[in-house]
Scaffold this active site. Structure first.
Site, PDB file in Angstrom:
ATOM      1  N   THR A 147     -11.322   3.588 -38.987  1.00  0.00           N
ATOM      2  CA  THR A 147     -11.074   2.596 -40.032  1.00  0.00           C
ATOM      3  C   THR A 147     -12.356   2.145 -40.700  1.00  0.00           C
ATOM      4  OG1 THR A 147      -9.135   1.793 -38.813  1.00  0.00           O
ATOM      5  CG2 THR A 147     -10.035   0.350 -40.515  1.00  0.00           C
ATOM      6  N   GLU A 148     -13.386   1.953 -39.912  1.00  0.00           N
ATOM      7  CA  GLU A 148     -14.651   1.432 -40.446  1.00  0.00           C
ATOM      8  C   GLU A 148     -15.405   2.460 -41.289  1.00  0.00           C
ATOM      9  OE1 GLU A 148     -15.948  -1.462 -40.446  1.00  0.00           O
ATOM     10  OE2 GLU A 148     -14.899  -2.624 -38.929  1.00  0.00           O
ATOM     11  N   SER A 149     -15.525   3.685 -40.796  1.00  0.00           N
ATOM     12  CA  SER A 149     -16.422   4.649 -41.450  1.00  0.00           C
ATOM     13  C   SER A 149     -15.843   6.037 -41.639  1.00  0.00           C
ATOM     14  CB  SER A 149     -17.702   4.786 -40.612  1.00  0.00           C
ATOM     15  OG  SER A 149     -17.393   5.362 -39.346  1.00  0.00           O
TER      16      SER A 149
END
Length: 247
Positions: A147-149
């Protein structure tokens, strides 16, 4: 050849070399030594004159070394470098020699020792190792990383968050992460931070994830009811990925 080799030219012989460079071809080394021997036979000049000659000699040698790197590729008409006999003419030569350095740097290849960014499989192995170290489920770390990267170790957000788990510089420093673009260090720091949040909120995943994305201060002051849409979408995304991991 490395530019560092030019640092070896700090000592130059006394005397002035009158070197002609025509059509990108510097004078032969033998001619240069003949000039040196001839001038050494002459009566010595004053100390300032000798110092000036030494500086001119050293700088000219550097310029010629740079020119030799590209002499085979050049096809220019006329004298590329003027005849140099002292510091009076060096300013012009220094200005023109700048393009040698530019072309040299442009031709350099990446170092063979430069490590390629880790791929998905290698990152998954790192996640397994980090998960055991911080006592978290690997599936949770993978869901946050995705989700983040999107598994990009070099990811940088518009706000300045970096790496796989998108650590802000200040947070990274607090977690002891010196290089947020190092996959292992980023995963270890981000996972430790996530574990701290889970412990703080007594294992409540929604609070921990909201604090990870929105900030602990915001969660503590406003609660989950006032989460911004971005954070709501973040929680939904991480939890959906986590559900797939559990199937």
């Amino acid at each position: 050849m490395s530019l560092d080799s030019l640092n070896m030219l700090n000592i130059a012989p006394l005397g002035t070399i009158r070197t002609e460079v025509r059509h990108g071809k510097p004078a032969a080394a033998g001619e240069a030594f003949d000039d040196i021997l001839a001038e050494l036979a002459e009566p010595p000049g004053t100390v300032p004159e000798k110092a000036e000659k030494m500086m001119a000699m050293a700088r000219l040698s550097q310029i010629q070394m740079m020119q030799n790197l590209f002499s085979e590729d050049e096809d220019e008409e006329g004298d590329f470098l003027p005849e140099v006999t002292g510091l009076a003419q060096l300013s012009l030569v220094q200005a023109r020699s700048g393009q040698f350095i530019d072309r040299y740097c442009a031709h350099q290849q990446p170092s063979l020792l430069t490590r390629e960014p880790p791929g998905r499989q290698e990152i998954d192995k790192l996640i397994e190792r980090v998960a055991r170290r911080v006592s978290l489920e690997p599936a949770l770390i993978r869901s946050v990383v995705a989700t983040e990267s999107a598994y990009r170790p070099d990811a940088v957000s518009p706000a300045g968050a970096r790496g796989l788990m998108q650590l802000m510089p200040e947070t990274a420093r607090e977690l002891g992460v010196s290089d947020s673009f190092d996959a292992h260090d980023n995963l270890l720091g981000g996972s430790r931070y996530l574990k701290q949040l889970l412990d703080k909120y007594s294992g409540d995943l929604d609070h921990a994830l909201a604090a990870y994305n929105w900030g602990q201060g915001n969660v503590d002051r406003h609660g989950l009811a006032r989460m911004p849409e971005e954070t709501r979408n973040y929680l939904a995304r991480v939890k959906a990925l986590l559900a797939k991991e559990s199937v």
